[in-house]
Design a protein around this motif. Structure first.
Motif, PDB file in Angstrom:
ATOM      1  N   TYR A  54       0.817  -1.208   0.000  1.00 40.45           N
ATOM      2  CA  TYR A  54       0.000   0.000   0.000  1.00 40.45           C
ATOM      3  C   TYR A  54       0.852   1.259   0.000  1.00 40.45           C
ATOM      4  CZ  TYR A  54      -4.654  -1.978   0.150  1.00 40.45           C
ATOM      5  OH  TYR A  54      -5.829  -2.598  -0.200  1.00 40.45           O
ATOM      6  N   GLY A  55       2.037   1.172   0.591  1.00 44.72           N
ATOM      7  CA  GLY A  55       2.944   2.307   0.523  1.00 44.72           C
ATOM      8  C   GLY A  55       3.353   2.606  -0.909  1.00 44.72           C
ATOM      9  N   SER A  56       3.539   1.560  -1.709  1.00 42.95           N
ATOM     10  CA  SER A  56       3.893   1.773  -3.115  1.00 42.95           C
ATOM     11  C   SER A  56       2.713   2.315  -3.909  1.00 42.95           C
ATOM     12  CB  SER A  56       4.404   0.472  -3.740  1.00 42.95           C
ATOM     13  OG  SER A  56       3.374  -0.491  -3.860  1.00 42.95           O
ATOM     14  N   TYR A  57       1.486   2.029  -3.466  1.00 45.25           N
ATOM     15  CA  TYR A  57       0.307   2.544  -4.163  1.00 45.25           C
ATOM     16  C   TYR A  57       0.006   3.985  -3.772  1.00 45.25           C
ATOM     17  CZ  TYR A  57      -0.900  -2.506  -4.510  1.00 45.25           C
ATOM     18  OH  TYR A  57      -0.900  -3.852  -4.718  1.00 45.25           O
ATOM     19  N   PHE A  58      -0.004   4.253  -2.455  1.00 46.56           N
ATOM     20  CA  PHE A  58      -0.625   5.470  -1.941  1.00 46.56           C
ATOM     21  C   PHE A  58       0.303   6.395  -1.171  1.00 46.56           C
ATOM     22  CE2 PHE A  58      -4.109   2.171  -1.714  1.00 46.56           C
ATOM     23  CZ  PHE A  58      -4.688   2.533  -2.923  1.00 46.56           C
ATOM     24  N   GLY A  59       1.557   6.042  -1.026  1.00 52.47           N
ATOM     25  CA  GLY A  59       2.476   6.917  -0.327  1.00 52.47           C
ATOM     26  C   GLY A  59       2.683   6.518   1.116  1.00 52.47           C
ATOM     27  N   PRO A  60       3.443   7.305   1.869  1.00 49.05           N
ATOM     28  CA  PRO A  60       3.834   6.935   3.233  1.00 49.05           C
ATOM     29  C   PRO A  60       2.637   6.736   4.153  1.00 49.05           C
ATOM     30  CG  PRO A  60       5.119   8.809   2.430  1.00 49.05           C
ATOM     31  CD  PRO A  60       4.025   8.590   1.442  1.00 49.05           C
ATOM     32  N   ALA A  61       2.822   5.843   5.126  1.00 53.19           N
ATOM     33  CA  ALA A  61       1.775   5.547   6.103  1.00 53.19           C
ATOM     34  C   ALA A  61       2.043   6.288   7.403  1.00 53.19           C
ATOM     35  CB  ALA A  61       1.725   4.050   6.372  1.00 53.19           C
ATOM     36  N   ARG A  62       0.981   6.453   8.162  1.00 55.62           N
ATOM     37  CA  ARG A  62       1.094   6.936   9.541  1.00 55.62           C
ATOM     38  C   ARG A  62       0.864   5.737  10.446  1.00 55.62           C
ATOM     39  NH1 ARG A  62      -3.082   9.565  12.358  1.00 55.62           N
ATOM     40  NH2 ARG A  62      -4.127  10.092  10.409  1.00 55.62           N
ATOM     41  N   ASP A  63       1.864   5.374  11.212  1.00 56.60           N
ATOM     42  CA  ASP A  63       1.826   4.115  11.946  1.00 56.60           C
ATOM     43  C   ASP A  63       1.165   4.268  13.308  1.00 56.60           C
ATOM     44  OD1 ASP A  63       3.082   2.584   9.978  1.00 56.60           O
ATOM     45  OD2 ASP A  63       5.057   3.265  10.620  1.00 56.60           O
ATOM     46  N   GLY A  64       0.602   3.185  13.734  1.00 60.09           N
ATOM     47  CA  GLY A  64       0.010   3.023  15.051  1.00 60.09           C
ATOM     48  C   GLY A  64      -0.333   1.556  15.150  1.00 60.09           C
ATOM     49  N   ARG A  65      -1.245   1.198  16.025  1.00 60.44           N
ATOM     50  CA  ARG A  65      -1.687  -0.197  16.033  1.00 60.44           C
ATOM     51  C   ARG A  65      -2.571  -0.484  14.832  1.00 60.44           C
ATOM     52  NH1 ARG A  65      -0.993   0.949  21.474  1.00 60.44           N
ATOM     53  NH2 ARG A  65       0.283  -0.569  22.551  1.00 60.44           N
ATOM     54  N   ALA A  66      -3.050   0.561  14.191  1.00 63.57           N
ATOM     55  CA  ALA A  66      -3.629   0.473  12.854  1.00 63.57           C
ATOM     56  C   ALA A  66      -2.801   1.407  11.984  1.00 63.57           C
ATOM     57  CB  ALA A  66      -5.099   0.891  12.862  1.00 63.57           C
ATOM     58  N   THR A  67      -2.666   1.068  10.727  1.00 64.66           N
ATOM     59  CA  THR A  67      -1.818   1.834   9.817  1.00 64.66           C
ATOM     60  C   THR A  67      -2.690   2.651   8.893  1.00 64.66           C
ATOM     61  OG1 THR A  67      -0.173   0.072   9.884  1.00 64.66           O
ATOM     62  CG2 THR A  67       0.039   1.692   8.127  1.00 64.66           C
ATOM     63  N   ARG A  68      -2.444   3.952   8.846  1.00 66.38           N
ATOM     64  CA  ARG A  68      -3.274   4.872   8.089  1.00 66.38           C
ATOM     65  C   ARG A  68      -2.508   5.405   6.877  1.00 66.38           C
ATOM     66  NH1 ARG A  68      -8.406   7.526   7.252  1.00 66.38           N
ATOM     67  NH2 ARG A  68      -7.873   9.493   6.310  1.00 66.38           N
ATOM     68  N   PHE A  69      -3.109   5.249   5.686  1.00 68.07           N
ATOM     69  CA  PHE A  69      -2.567   5.837   4.466  1.00 68.07           C
ATOM     70  C   PHE A  69      -3.432   7.051   4.136  1.00 68.07           C
ATOM     71  CE2 PHE A  69      -1.130   1.504   4.502  1.00 68.07           C
ATOM     72  CZ  PHE A  69       0.174   1.577   4.034  1.00 68.07           C
ATOM     73  N   ASP A  70      -2.970   8.221   4.576  1.00 67.71           N
ATOM     74  CA  ASP A  70      -3.773   9.432   4.432  1.00 67.71           C
ATOM     75  C   ASP A  70      -4.019   9.802   2.978  1.00 67.71           C
ATOM     76  OD1 ASP A  70      -4.256   9.999   7.134  1.00 67.71           O
ATOM     77  OD2 ASP A  70      -2.315  10.968   7.370  1.00 67.71           O
TER      78      ASP A  70
END
Length: 333
Positions: free
Chosen positions: A225-241
């Motif tokens: 998903y990082g390759s699709y949508f860019g950097p993630a915001r990490d936590g116990r759930a991962t958010r691709f803003d």
């Protein structure tokens, strides 16, 4: 990465019975536009026949939820559905029919997994730029497609141009990844009439989609998903803003959406809409005998059992973007 993506364009909810789905969504307080389905002759000069899939839309000022059902061999379309004649040169008709039947087969295979959301399309202002970026990064995709889609306007159903791209997973057919179908669509304005974007439940936009994965699969999905949508915001759930997508592990899902269990893994288990007045939305839902679970002062959800296979989250308009990540972390600390 991520600067070429503007959140969600739409999610696709695959259902077994379109009439039932429209009734359920209206009970949830959504305005559902009249469904449409393609028709064309089986042979040159013959009568137009329905085939492929039937679609209905829940429109917002930006983005929409698409309801999709397969027409099947019976050729039965739901009540109130509008036929959309497909007019193509004779030498192109067989190819178009084959393509639509292939789409219907794809939708059928999704439904065999479970009834629910299997399609997640991100919004972009420049799909050619996205295609070039994905190619440069070695991400498989089917290229940019230029199509015409039926849109309900104040003047009736019209065909408007649309451009989209589908991601292809390794070893899978075009437009398929383990969780279903994901891709990008160029943000051509949807000129839906105002009455189709005014919802009794006060919803104002599509703001998040939630993907649940096996705990062991999380690193690979985060990389993908990082390759699709860019950097993630990490936590116990991962958010691709960039795409308004949250990825959560199966072990963490109950902390995010109490009582929910994925029908399969990986799977899109929920989506979120913003609302003008959460208390008013809750009153409407409870008045319609729809079960709801409060997960915080600014958020609640309808469980998947009442949402035809997908949990539907209602979030107070103006709440912190990506609050699912924040809330699951807060509940675990």
């Amino acid at each position: 990465m991520g600067h070429d993506t503007n959140g969600l364009h739409h999610v696709g909810h695959i259902v077994r019975d379109m009439d039932q789905a429209m009734e359920r969504y209206r009970r949830l307080g959504f305005t559902v536009a009249a469904p449409t389905y393609p028709v064309m002759p089986a042979a040159p000069g013959g009568p137009a026949e329905p085939f492929g899939v039937v679609n209905a839309h829940v429109y917002f000022p930006h983005g929409f939820v698409e309801l999709v059902a397969v027409i099947g061999d019976t050729g039965r379309a739901p009540g109130g559905a509008r036929p959309i004649p497909l007019r193509v040169p004779a030498d192109k008709a067989a190819g178009l029919r084959a393509a639509i039947r292939a789409t219907a087969a794809n939708i059928t295979s999704f439904l065999e997994r479970f009834q629910g959301v299997h399609i997640m399309i991100a919004d972009t202002p420049d799909i050619d730029r996205v295609a070039a970026r994905l190619t440069a990064e070695g991400v498989g995709h089917g290229g940019v497609h230029d199509i015409q889609r039926p849109i309900e306007t104040a003047q009736g159903t019209t065909m408007e141009p649309a451009r989209y791209l589908e991601i292809s997973g390794p070893g899978r057919s075009a437009g398929r990844v383990p969780e279903g179908r994901i891709g990008f669509a160029e943000n051509t304005p949807v000129n839906a009439p105002q009455e189709h974007t005014d919802h009794p439940n006060g919803s104002t936009g599509l703001v998040e989609c939630v993907l649940c994965v096996a705990d062991t699969a999380l690193p690979e999905v985060e990389r993908r998903y990082g390759s699709y949508f860019g950097p993630a915001r990490d936590g116990r759930a991962t958010r691709f803003d960039g795409a308004d997508v949250t990825v959560v592990t199966a072990s963490a899902l109950a902390g995010l959406l109490p009582g929910e269990r994925p029908a399969a893994l990986p799977a899109f288990v929920a989506y979120a809409v913003s609302v003008r007045d959460l208390s008013a939305t809750e009153k409407l839902l409870r008045g319609n005998d729809v079960p709801v679970t409060r997960t915080g002062p600014g958020e609640m959800f309808v469980p998947a059992g009442a949402g035809l296979g997908v949990a539907i989250i209602f979030r107070q308009d103006g709440s912190v973007k990506g609050s699912l990540v924040r809330d699951v972390d807060a509940r675990r600390t």
